[in-house]
Structures are given as structure tokens and as C-alpha cells.
Scaffold this motif. Structure first.
Motif, PDB file in Angstrom:
ATOM      1  N   ILE A  83     -17.694 -25.609 -34.165  1.00  0.00           N
ATOM      2  CA  ILE A  83     -17.394 -26.476 -33.028  1.00  0.00           C
ATOM      3  C   ILE A  83     -18.199 -26.036 -31.816  1.00  0.00           C
ATOM      4  CG2 ILE A  83     -15.591 -27.124 -31.387  1.00  0.00           C
ATOM      5  CD1 ILE A  83     -13.600 -27.041 -33.712  1.00  0.00           C
ATOM      6  N   GLU A  84     -18.174 -24.740 -31.573  1.00  0.00           N
ATOM      7  CA  GLU A  84     -18.859 -24.175 -30.416  1.00  0.00           C
ATOM      8  C   GLU A  84     -20.335 -24.535 -30.421  1.00  0.00           C
ATOM      9  OE1 GLU A  84     -17.447 -20.617 -29.106  1.00  0.00           O
ATOM     10  OE2 GLU A  84     -18.460 -21.285 -27.262  1.00  0.00           O
ATOM     11  N   ARG A 115     -11.786 -26.736 -25.258  1.00  0.00           N
ATOM     12  CA  ARG A 115     -12.147 -25.438 -24.672  1.00  0.00           C
ATOM     13  C   ARG A 115     -13.644 -25.349 -24.435  1.00  0.00           C
ATOM     14  NH1 ARG A 115      -9.206 -22.504 -28.748  1.00  0.00           N
ATOM     15  NH2 ARG A 115      -7.047 -22.318 -28.071  1.00  0.00           N
ATOM     16  N   VAL A 116     -14.405 -25.788 -25.446  1.00  0.00           N
ATOM     17  CA  VAL A 116     -15.862 -25.677 -25.332  1.00  0.00           C
ATOM     18  C   VAL A 116     -16.383 -26.612 -24.243  1.00  0.00           C
ATOM     19  CG1 VAL A 116     -18.058 -25.941 -26.527  1.00  0.00           C
ATOM     20  CG2 VAL A 116     -16.094 -24.995 -27.736  1.00  0.00           C
ATOM     21  N   VAL A 117     -15.819 -27.814 -24.167  1.00  0.00           N
ATOM     22  CA  VAL A 117     -16.211 -28.743 -23.093  1.00  0.00           C
ATOM     23  C   VAL A 117     -16.027 -28.057 -21.745  1.00  0.00           C
ATOM     24  CG1 VAL A 117     -15.558 -30.864 -21.885  1.00  0.00           C
ATOM     25  CG2 VAL A 117     -15.749 -30.878 -24.365  1.00  0.00           C
ATOM     26  N   TYR A 118     -14.894 -27.377 -21.602  1.00  0.00           N
ATOM     27  CA  TYR A 118     -14.623 -26.679 -20.356  1.00  0.00           C
ATOM     28  C   TYR A 118     -15.649 -25.578 -20.102  1.00  0.00           C
ATOM     29  CZ  TYR A 118     -12.390 -23.593 -16.988  1.00  0.00           C
ATOM     30  OH  TYR A 118     -12.142 -22.801 -15.912  1.00  0.00           O
ATOM     31  N   GLU A 119     -15.960 -24.803 -21.129  1.00  0.00           N
ATOM     32  CA  GLU A 119     -16.914 -23.709 -20.962  1.00  0.00           C
ATOM     33  C   GLU A 119     -18.269 -24.229 -20.503  1.00  0.00           C
ATOM     34  OE1 GLU A 119     -14.391 -20.816 -21.296  1.00  0.00           O
ATOM     35  OE2 GLU A 119     -16.526 -20.460 -20.988  1.00  0.00           O
ATOM     36  N   VAL A 120     -18.691 -25.329 -21.076  1.00  0.00           N
ATOM     37  CA  VAL A 120     -20.004 -25.886 -20.725  1.00  0.00           C
ATOM     38  C   VAL A 120     -19.994 -26.481 -19.318  1.00  0.00           C
ATOM     39  CG1 VAL A 120     -21.708 -27.670 -21.296  1.00  0.00           C
ATOM     40  CG2 VAL A 120     -20.556 -26.428 -23.121  1.00  0.00           C
ATOM     41  N   LYS A 157     -15.169 -36.272 -35.101  1.00  0.00           N
ATOM     42  CA  LYS A 157     -13.894 -36.564 -35.770  1.00  0.00           C
ATOM     43  C   LYS A 157     -13.594 -35.535 -36.844  1.00  0.00           C
ATOM     44  CE  LYS A 157     -11.374 -39.929 -35.811  1.00  0.00           C
ATOM     45  NZ  LYS A 157     -10.048 -40.174 -35.217  1.00  0.00           N
ATOM     46  N   THR A 158     -14.629 -35.169 -37.579  1.00  0.00           N
ATOM     47  CA  THR A 158     -14.423 -34.194 -38.647  1.00  0.00           C
ATOM     48  C   THR A 158     -14.070 -32.826 -38.084  1.00  0.00           C
ATOM     49  OG1 THR A 158     -16.099 -35.411 -39.866  1.00  0.00           O
ATOM     50  CG2 THR A 158     -15.416 -33.286 -40.763  1.00  0.00           C
ATOM     51  N   LEU A 159     -14.820 -32.393 -37.082  1.00  0.00           N
ATOM     52  CA  LEU A 159     -14.538 -31.084 -36.491  1.00  0.00           C
ATOM     53  C   LEU A 159     -13.158 -31.062 -35.832  1.00  0.00           C
ATOM     54  CD1 LEU A 159     -17.990 -30.330 -34.830  1.00  0.00           C
ATOM     55  CD2 LEU A 159     -17.015 -29.184 -36.817  1.00  0.00           C
ATOM     56  N   ALA A 160     -12.711 -32.239 -35.382  1.00  0.00           N
ATOM     57  CA  ALA A 160     -11.445 -32.301 -34.642  1.00  0.00           C
ATOM     58  C   ALA A 160     -10.264 -32.664 -35.516  1.00  0.00           C
ATOM     59  CB  ALA A 160     -11.570 -33.317 -33.519  1.00  0.00           C
ATOM     60  N   GLU A 161     -10.461 -32.596 -36.813  1.00  0.00           N
ATOM     61  CA  GLU A 161      -9.394 -33.054 -37.697  1.00  0.00           C
ATOM     62  C   GLU A 161      -8.067 -32.335 -37.459  1.00  0.00           C
ATOM     63  OE1 GLU A 161     -11.496 -33.852 -41.371  1.00  0.00           O
ATOM     64  OE2 GLU A 161      -9.536 -34.028 -42.323  1.00  0.00           O
ATOM     65  N   SER A 162      -8.139 -31.013 -37.277  1.00  0.00           N
ATOM     66  CA  SER A 162      -6.894 -30.263 -37.077  1.00  0.00           C
ATOM     67  C   SER A 162      -6.567 -30.168 -35.596  1.00  0.00           C
ATOM     68  CB  SER A 162      -7.047 -28.856 -37.649  1.00  0.00           C
ATOM     69  OG  SER A 162      -8.057 -28.187 -36.919  1.00  0.00           O
ATOM     70  N   ASP A 163      -5.330 -29.828 -35.323  1.00  0.00           N
ATOM     71  CA  ASP A 163      -4.922 -29.643 -33.921  1.00  0.00           C
ATOM     72  C   ASP A 163      -5.709 -28.512 -33.280  1.00  0.00           C
ATOM     73  OD1 ASP A 163      -1.371 -30.461 -34.262  1.00  0.00           O
ATOM     74  OD2 ASP A 163      -3.153 -31.706 -33.935  1.00  0.00           O
ATOM     75  N   GLU A 164      -5.973 -27.461 -34.075  1.00  0.00           N
ATOM     76  CA  GLU A 164      -6.737 -26.346 -33.504  1.00  0.00           C
ATOM     77  C   GLU A 164      -8.151 -26.800 -33.170  1.00  0.00           C
ATOM     78  OE1 GLU A 164      -5.378 -23.044 -36.658  1.00  0.00           O
ATOM     79  OE2 GLU A 164      -6.016 -25.050 -37.316  1.00  0.00           O
ATOM     80  N   GLY A 165      -8.675 -27.681 -34.048  1.00  0.00           N
ATOM     81  CA  GLY A 165     -10.019 -28.194 -33.809  1.00  0.00           C
ATOM     82  C   GLY A 165     -10.088 -28.955 -32.495  1.00  0.00           C
ATOM     83  N   LYS A 166      -9.059 -29.791 -32.264  1.00  0.00           N
ATOM     84  CA  LYS A 166      -9.043 -30.593 -31.041  1.00  0.00           C
ATOM     85  C   LYS A 166      -9.019 -29.674 -29.814  1.00  0.00           C
ATOM     86  CE  LYS A 166      -6.719 -34.715 -32.886  1.00  0.00           C
ATOM     87  NZ  LYS A 166      -6.582 -34.392 -34.314  1.00  0.00           N
ATOM     88  N   LEU A 167      -8.132 -28.690 -29.906  1.00  0.00           N
ATOM     89  CA  LEU A 167      -7.981 -27.766 -28.782  1.00  0.00           C
ATOM     90  C   LEU A 167      -9.291 -27.036 -28.512  1.00  0.00           C
ATOM     91  CD1 LEU A 167      -5.744 -27.034 -26.899  1.00  0.00           C
ATOM     92  CD2 LEU A 167      -5.072 -25.197 -28.452  1.00  0.00           C
ATOM     93  N   HIS A 168      -9.966 -26.631 -29.588  1.00  0.00           N
ATOM     94  CA  HIS A 168     -11.181 -25.848 -29.400  1.00  0.00           C
ATOM     95  C   HIS A 168     -12.308 -26.693 -28.803  1.00  0.00           C
ATOM     96  CE1 HIS A 168     -13.072 -21.993 -29.791  1.00  0.00           C
ATOM     97  NE2 HIS A 168     -14.177 -22.580 -30.232  1.00  0.00           N
ATOM     98  N   ILE A 169     -12.377 -27.946 -29.219  1.00  0.00           N
ATOM     99  CA  ILE A 169     -13.386 -28.827 -28.631  1.00  0.00           C
ATOM    100  C   ILE A 169     -13.188 -28.899 -27.120  1.00  0.00           C
ATOM    101  CG2 ILE A 169     -14.089 -31.248 -28.404  1.00  0.00           C
ATOM    102  CD1 ILE A 169     -13.795 -31.537 -31.386  1.00  0.00           C
TER     103      ILE A 169
END
Lengths: 145, 779
Positions: free
Chosen positions: B528-529, B572-577, B558-570
């Protein structure tokens, strides 16, 4: 009850494909506004911030010089809901963005190609014949230059 | 007396024009306009009676600021035509009943006030008006009804008294005294738990934030003490006293307040906003005191003017500035105070926030020599009192001030506010300035903001909104995923497809697992990162570029975000960038919700996550959360509307079939017609239920996280023996209040769940108080 700010103006797009009646019908249910008198340097982000004050924005399409493909001082703002566009006509039209009084008007809807200026030199028609100096719009009008 | 002119009758449209023109004609006096119009209308009555009745009733309902002009007109008509007077009163009562039936309480107030002023015009007999008020006040004796119901009936009684108190007291003093004493005992026993939630400032100085009924009661008591002498209201009927006192009066029919039903929705209680008093304009006319009835009438009328003309800003500004009494009251101060009262009103302003900004600009244009100074004075006062200002109101102050400045080249005497530079940056004043500068930047550009503030303010200046790409530098090449990032960059620049991206990402090791899943797509934060960082960096140029990127690689997302953890991590990365560019974060989150890459609950969890704790009190975070909730609410409404429309279509289909179905007995064909629609309805029903459940879950998640966060803080303070009331705590508890207030209609549905599951008696009383205040709002 009077709502003059949200009424249609006298302007009709001469390049519109269809009858006057069709155009007016589209204008009356449109969620898209034309925004004019922008500075060439005004960004999509600024437009989003200002027009976001009347509701959620679906899309901003920057107007481009047909030749240079750079901003040429107008844009389209599309809302999800017509009510939000009406509020933009009531409260954002005629106020300032980048220190310039901007003007909004109903638009029948974006179609590919309408993002380009229709002036001879590539920008907007009004900048072809303008006599005054406007630092935010490339200086003098094209014919003067 | 006036010479008799030949009475000609009007065209229907002329009647309306004449009524409108009644108020605008400057070349003749109001009295002669009224007299002339009464004559014309009297002549029109045989032909246009119902139309005239209708127009006058509408005017009574919708133009309350001109009430006494129209009551005078009705008085004159009644004097000439007794039957018309009677029919008008009946029509008004019918209209009043209708309004109450459909919860139009604000308009009902205007109707009752109109009726009470008709007593002054000798149209309605005073004793029958008193009888109506007796029925209103007796609502306070009803059992098991919401307090807001009794409140309204008391309000409508008290708020009519500035107009008719004198006349009613002269005719029926014993009854009035009894009514007032009943009112007083009701006001003493009613609960006021809701008040703190609605106050703009938590401090009582310089002006107490009074509950609206308490304030009105004080004003009426003072009026009574002054023997009901009221001098502010314009009363045109006084000039016609000799004509009107000859008129026969009508009795109001006995009016029983309609009973409380489950569908009744009464107006919310209010707190009276005051920011000025007579000390603020020492040069000009004296501002009526906070408990004077003049203050009440002026504020009512100014609010009514805004309500009538909010869509037409120039007209609204002109009407406000031409409010009569201009030289006897400091009108500019009243106008500014009333506008801010609406802008800061809790739960929400009566009109869209941006209207107030533009209205103030129009007012400045019309009074360039005086209004800008009052506005500057007001701004200064609001700044001085930031420490006790409710966080939601501070948000609105920030939005208003930054937008206002952007219309005036950002000119402001920032040095006057240098006191905030020595404070802790989390304190309200520096925080306010910081947020204002950030908003100003959004409306212009970074360098502009650096230029407009003194150098000393650089600590409060917003960050340059540039993107942070962790794989950007050669020096980062040791970072895991660096080479994949490079690959991705080249691929994307070469217009790679989603499939090609997938295959590149396959090579990314999963730091969470020892061996890769065969599918390759369990939650892999590194994948994801690398993908999100690289893509966002490539698309950083503008919002449109980023939106295109999200659209083009939607499948990957959509594939990377399939799980709840995936959504959360996306997220997070948006925020970091994009942590330097909160506006970009907001629009990306919005787009990701709308394209279903993340869901609303993921956004809520992300906002309360520890990674965002540092930004938790920043304005943009709450803009994102409330925008997310609003999207959820709109989604539910939309599907619900679709369901209702489809049901209506089915009903119409049945009706059509039933009406022309005499010969055709073929039930099968009708079933076939119904089939697809019924199927659609079933599907939509499921969709509605699932959406409503998602909506409820979202609120529960948010409340749960608030409770956890606040409890943690309270426990820490208690064990550490430190004061609970830090700037962070004030901000957090008010943000919780804000959730309740901004979405109160939806949250009302969840009261039982909230009470049983979350806001239970075991909860710390600080947190429970917020819930109890909210319950008290419609109790």
C-alpha cells in the motif's frame, strides 16, 4: 418570492448544439456554473476552496488556452446538487477571488472541447480585443500586443 | 376627510403590486398610501374578496417586519366592511391551525402577533385575545408533554405583549396578572440543562448568555413596570384612531391548542446572543439595554428582515439599513450583532454560512464610512473573547474572517494581535490566528500569506503545501520498497494498466508475514505504502491530476483496500504524503469515499487513530469528519428517496390498471408488470436497511472513540492530580457536543441504543453531561 441572483442571465452560448429551448431547459436544471474573470494564476485549489463554501463540488474544469494549454481565466464548477450551485450564484458571484471580482453564470453542461478559449489567439474572446492592461490576464489584449 | 374619488376596481395582479408598493412609495406618506389602498381594496372586495383574503393572510405570515402596516390596513378595511373583517379573522385562524398541524411554529408566531396587533386596530376584541392567551398558557399544565411544547406557547404569548400588552392590560388587568403569574411559575420550574450546549461563550462576562425565555421574561417584566409604555414600534393605526375606534370588533373563536402528537416537532430552545451594549458606541445614540423591550423588538424585526430577503443580498442589506429609527438607535451595531447572532447560532445558523459573509460585504459597500469600523470593532471583541468561545463557533469565526479578508486584500492590523505569539500554540488565540492564516492561504497562495503578516507571525504561518515523497531521494534507496517505487514510477509514466501495476506489486514483500499468501493480497502495508506514495507523488500537480490517478487505478486501490486494515493504511499513507496540504487530504478522502475505496467508518477510525493525535485539534480534521458524516446521511436519504419513488410508481401502475382493467382479467400479465418493480422495491428496501445500519454504526464508532479518548484523559488527570480543563480537553468535549448538535435529527433515532450501550450511568459525569444536555434539547 424574488431570487434574481439565481435566475438565468441574458447570455446564451452561441456554440450550443441544439435549440434555444433545449439550452434553456438545460440551464434551468444545471448544476454547472461558468466562472469568469479569473486571473490566469488562479488555481483549481483556490476555486475549490471558494466554491466549496456553497456545497460539495463534483468537478472543477479549468479553462485553457487552446494553443498554450495553460489557464486562460475561466473555469467550470459542477456541483452534485443544483441548490448548491444556486447558493454559489447568490453568494459567490460578484465577490473576489485573487483580488478580482469574479462572475458566475449558469452553464448547460460541460462537453469536451468547451474547456478551450474561443479567441483567435487561443485565449478567451474578451482578451483578444481588450484595450486595457490587466496583469492577471496576460497584460494588454492580443490585438493591442 | 379624504375627497371621494371615483372608485375603480383593479386587475387581479394589480392588487399584489399595490400591496408591495404600499411600503415603497416615498412621495406620499404611509398614512395616505394606506388610506388610498383601503379605498381601492374595498371597491375590489365584491370581485376579488378571496384573493385579497389570501394575499393578506400570506403577508401576515411572511412579512412580519411590516406587521403594523398591514394590521392597520386590515383595520381600515374592517371599519369600512365589518363582514370582511370577520372573514379575515376566520381565515387567519384557519391558517394558524394549518401551520401548527405541519410544525410551522415560527410562522405561527407571526400569525398570532398579527392577530394581537389587530386588537390595537379594533378588529379583534381584547377579551377574546386574552382568552386565546389563556388557552395557550394553560398548555403549561399539560402532563407528559415535551417541555419545548409548553415553551412555544409561553413564547408566543410573551412575544406578542410588546405589541398588545398595553391594550390587554387596560381591558383585562386581573386576567393578565393571572396569566403572567402562571407564566412565571412555569419559567421557574422548567429545566435548563440544555443551556450550556447552546451558549456561544462559556463565560458570563461581559454579557451573560441568557436562555431565550428567561431574557424575554425579564424584558416583559420591565415593560410591565414601565406601565406597558412601548415607544419603538411604529404604529400607523394611531393616526387613524378616530376612524378605527368607530369600527365594530370581532371576537376570536375559542382556540384550543392542537394536542401533542408523535409527529410534532417544536422549535429548539435558543440562547440570546449579545456582544454589544451602550458602552460600545459612546458617540452615537444609546443602545437599548439587554432587558428592554425595544431590544427585543429591534432584534426580532432585523431577524425577520434577513428571513424575508436572505436570497437577495443587496435588497437584504438595503432593508436592514433602512430599518426605521436609524437616528435613535445605533443601527449598525444592532445589525452586526444580529448577523453574528445568526452566524454563531447553535446548533446551526438559520441560513448557509457564506450568505452572512456576503451580506456583511454588501453592508460595508452601502455604508463604507461607518460599517467597516463596527465590523472591525466586533472582530476585535470576538478575538479578545476566544478563550471562552465554543469551538464550533470558533470554526465559523475562522471561516468568516478568512473569507472576509480575502475580499479586502487580506488587510488587517495583525500586530494588534501579537499578544497571542507569546502563548502556547494550543491556546485559543494563537490557534485561531494559525487556522485563519491557513484558510487565507487556501484562498490565495503560500507566499501571499508570508507577505501579509509581520515576520514575528511566522511561527503561526501555514506550512508550504508541498507533497512529501519518501522514496524521492537517492539517499532513501535503503528503504524497503524503494526499487519497486522506482519501477512503479516508470510504469505509470508509461501509461501502465492496472494489471501491470498488480504484477509489479506482487514483488513487494509483506513485512507482516513470513511467507507470502498465495493470493498475494492479504493486508500488506508495504504494498500500500509503495503504491500510494508513488502514485500520489506523480499526481501531485493538482486536484484534477490526483483525481484522475484515483480513477485510473481504481482497481488497484479497491484490491489493496479490501480489508479494514487496508483502508486504514491507505488513509495513513495519504496523510504522510500530504500532511502539509490539509486541503488535498480532504478532497482525496472525499473522492475515496465516493468511489468506495474507503468507507465512512474507516475514515472515522483513522481520525481517532494515534497517528493523527498530533493534528486532532486542527480544524481540517473536523471538516473531514463532518463532511464524511454528511455524505453518509445524504446517501441514506438518496436511497430512501429512490425507494419511495419506486413505491409511488408501483402504486400509480396499480391505479392505472384498476381504472382501465374492466375487461382484462389476466392476473398473470399484471403480475409480470409488477414483477420488476416489486423486485426493485425489495432490493431497495434491503439497500435502505443496510445503509441505515452503516449510518448508525458510523455514529456509534465515533461516540465510542470519543468516550475512550476522553475517559483516558480524565483518568490521567485524576491520578496525576492535574486540572482536567486543558485546551485539548475543552476542544475535545466541544467536538463531541458538535457531533450531537450538527446531526441531532439523525442521532435522535439512536437514543435508546446510546443510553443503554454507550452513555450509561457508569460513565464519567463530564462526558455524561454532554449526553444529558443533548437529551434535554427536545425534552
Amino acid at each position: 418570492r424574488s431570487d434574481s441572483y439565481a435566475d438565468l442571465s441574458q447570455y446564451r452560448d452561441q456554440h450550443f448544439r441544439g435549440t434555444r429551448y433545449d439550452q434553456e431547459r438545460l440551464l434551468r436544471k444545471s448544476c454547472t456554473l461558468y466562472v469568469g474573470n479569473l486571473s490566469f494564476y488562479t488555481t483549481e485549489e483556490q476555486i475549490h476552496e471558494l466554491f466549496g463554501k456553497s456545497g460539495d463540488i463534483k468537478k472543477v474544469i479549468m479553462g485553457l488556452d487552446k494553443v498554450k494549454k495553460t489557464a486562460c481565466g475561466f473555469c467550470f464548477v459542477e456541483y452534485y446538487a443544483r441548490g448548491d450551485a444556486e447558493n454559489a450564484m447568490r453568494y459567490i458571484n460578484g465577490t473576489r477571488l485573487d483580488d478580482r471580482i469574479i462572475r458566475t453564470d449558469w452553464d448547460a453542461g460541460f462537453k469536451e472541447g468547451r474547456q478551450y478559449g474561443r479567441g483567435r489567439s487561443g485565449g478567451q474572446v474578451r482578451d483578444e480585443y481588450r484595450q486595457d492592461y490587466d496583469a492577471g490576464r496576460g497584460g494588454y489584449g492580443k490585438t493591442v500586443q | 376627510g379624504q375627497p371621494h374619488k371615483r372608485r375603480r376596481t383593479s386587475e387581479p395582479s394589480e392588487i399584489e403590486e399595490r400591496l408591495e408598493a404600499l411600503l415603497c412609495r416615498r412621495n406620499s406618506s404611509l398614512e395616505s398610501n394606506l388610506e388610498g389602498l383601503a379605498g381601492v381594496l374595498e371597491a375590489d372586495l365584491p370581485n376579488y374578496k378571496s384573493k385579497i383574503l389570501r394575499i393578506l393572510c400570506t403577508v401576515a405570515r411572511l412579512l412580519p417586519e411590516k406587521l403594523t402596516v398591514y394590521t392597520t390596513l386590515v383595520g381600515l378595511l374592517n371599519a369600512r366592511n365589518y363582514n370582511f373583517g370577520g372573514e379575515f379573522v376566520e381565515a387567519m385562524i384557519r391558517q394558524l391551525k394549518e401551520c401548527l398541524k405541519v410544525n410551522m411554529y415560527n410562522e405561527a408566531v407571526h400569525l398570532v402577533r398579527f392577530l394581537s396587533d389587530l386588537v390595537n386596530c379594533h378588529v379583534i376584541a381584547a377579551p377574546s385575545m386574552v382568552a386565546m392567551f389563556e388557552n395557550f398558557v394553560s398548555v403549561t399544565q399539560e402532563e407528559d408533554v415535551p417541555q419545548v411544547r409548553c415553551d412555544w406557547y409561553v413564547f408566543v404569548f410573551l412575544s406578542s405583549l410588546p405589541w398588545v400588552g398595553k391594550e390587554l392590560y387596560e381591558k383585562k388587568d386581573a386576567e393578565m396578572d393571572r396569566l403572567l403569574s402562571q407564566t412565571e411559575s412555569y419559567l421557574k420550574r422548567r429545566q435548563k440543562i440544555h443551556v450550556p450546549m447552546l451558549q456561544v461563550w462559556t463565560a458570563d462576562k461581559p454579557h451573560p448568555q441568557e436562555e431565550y425565555l428567561d431574557c424575554l421574561w425579564s424584558q416583559i417584566q420591565k415593560l410591565k413596570k414601565d406601565r406597558w409604555q412601548e415607544r419603538h414600534i411604529l404604529r400607523p393605526y394611531l393616526a387613524f384612531d378616530s376612524i378605527l375606534c368607530e369600527a365594530l370588533q370581532h371576537n376570536l373563536p375559542p382556540f384550543t391548542p392542537p394536542p401533542h402528537t408523535e409527529d410534532s416537532v417544536y422549535p429548539m430552545p435558543r440562547v440570546i446572543f449579545r456582544m454589544f451594549d451602550y458602552t460600545d458606541d459612546p458617540e452615537g445614540p444609546v443602545m437599548p439595554g439587554s432587558h428592554s423591550v425595544e431590544r427585543f423588538v429591534i432584534e426580532e424585526n432585523l431577524h425577520c428582515i434577513i428571513k424575508s430577503h436572505w436570497k437577495e443580498r443587496k435588497t437584504c442589506a438595503a432593508q436592514l439599513l433602512s430599518y426605521p429609527g436609524n437616528n435613535k438607535i445605533p443601527l449598525n451595531y444592532h445589525i452586526v450583532e444580529v448577523i453574528f447572532a445568526e452566524l454563531f447560532q447553535l446548533p446551526s445558523p438559520p441560513h448557509i454560512e457564506v450568505m452572512y459573509t456576503t451580506l456583511l460585504i454588501e453592508l460595508c459597500k452601502l455604508q463604507p464610512g461607518s460599517l467597516p469600523q463596527v465590523l472591525a470593532q466586533a472582530t476585535e471583541m470576538l478575538y479578545m473573547r476566544l478563550d471562552s468561545m465554543n469551538t464550533t463557533c470558533v470554526d465559523r469565526f475562522i471561516n468568516w474572517f478568512s473569507h472576509h479578508l480575502s475580499n479586502f486584500q487580506f488587510r488587517w492590523s495583525w500586530e494588534d494581535w501579537s499578544d497571542c505569539l507569546t502563548q502556547d500554540l494550543e491556546k485559543p488565540k494563537p490557534k485561531f490566528v494559525k487556522e485563519v492564516l491557513e484558510k487565507c492561504m487556501r484562498l490565495s497562495y503560500h507566499q501571499r500569506i508570508i507577505d501579509i503578516v509581520p515576520a514575528s507571525f511566522s511561527v503561526l504561518s501555514p506550512a508550504n503545501p508541498v507533497c512529501i515523497y519518501k522514496y524521492g531521494d537517492e539517499s532513501n534507496r535503503s528503504l524497503p520498497g524503494y526499487t519497486v517505487a522506482l519501477c512503479l514510477t516508470i510504469a505509470i509514466k508509461n501509461k501502465a494498466s492496472n494489471d501491470e501495476i498488480f504484477s509489479i506489486l506482487k514483488d513487494v514483500p509483506n513485512p507482516n508475514q513470513d511467507d507470502d499468501d498465495d493470493e498475494g493480497f492479504t493486508f500488506n502495508p508495504l504494498k500500500i505504502e509503495v503504491f500510494v506514495q508513488t502514485l500520489l507523488h506523480l499526481a501531485a500537480k493538482s486536484f484534477s491530476h490526483s483525481f484522475s490517478a484515483l480513477a485510473k487505478f481504481h482497481e488497484v486501490f479497491k484490491t489493496l483496500a479490501e480489508s479494514d486494515e487496508g483502508k486504514l493504511h491507505i488513509l495513513r499513507v495519504v496523510y504522510e504524503v500530504w500532511k502539509n496540504h490539509p486541503q488535498m487530504i480532504a478532497v482525496l478522502v472525499d473522492k475515496m469515499i465516493r468511489t468506495q475505496i474507503v468507507d465512512c467508518a474507516a475514515v472515522a477510525n483513522w481520525i481517532f487513530s494515534s497517528e493523527l493525535a498530533h493534528d486532532f485539534t486542527r480544524f481540517y480534521i473536523w471538516e473531514i469528519l463532518h463532511s464524511t458524516i454528511r455524505k453518509m446521511n445524504k446517501h441514506v436519504l438518496k436511497i430512501h428517496k429512490e425507494l419511495e419513488e419506486t413505491k409511488a410508481r408501483l402504486a400509480r401502475q396499480h391505479k392505472r390498471r384498476d381504472s382501465d382493467d374492466d375487461d382484462d382479467d389476466d392476473d398473470r400479465s399484471s403480475d409480470r408488470e409488477d414483477g420488476p418493480l416489486e423486485e426493485q422495491i425489495e432490493r431497495l428496501q434491503e439497500k435502505v436497511e443496510s445503509a441505515q445500519s452503516e449510518q448508525k454504526n458510523l455514529f456509534l464508532v465515533i461516540f465510542q472513540r470519543f468516550i475512550m479518548l476522553l475517559t483516558e484523559h480524565l483518568v490521567r488527570c485524576e491520578t496525576g492530580g492535574i486540572d482536567v480543563f486543558t485546551p485539548w480537553y475543552k476542544s475535545c468535549i466541544e467536538r463531541l457536543q458538535q457531533i450531537f448538535l450538527q446531526h441531532h435529527q439523525i442521532i435522535q433515532q439512536y437514543m435508546v441504543t446510546l443510553e443503554n450501550l454507550l452513555f450509561t450511568a457508569e460513565l464519567d459525569h463530564h462526558i455524561l453531561a454532554v449526553f444529558q444536555q443533548f437529551c434535554a434539547l427536545q425534552a
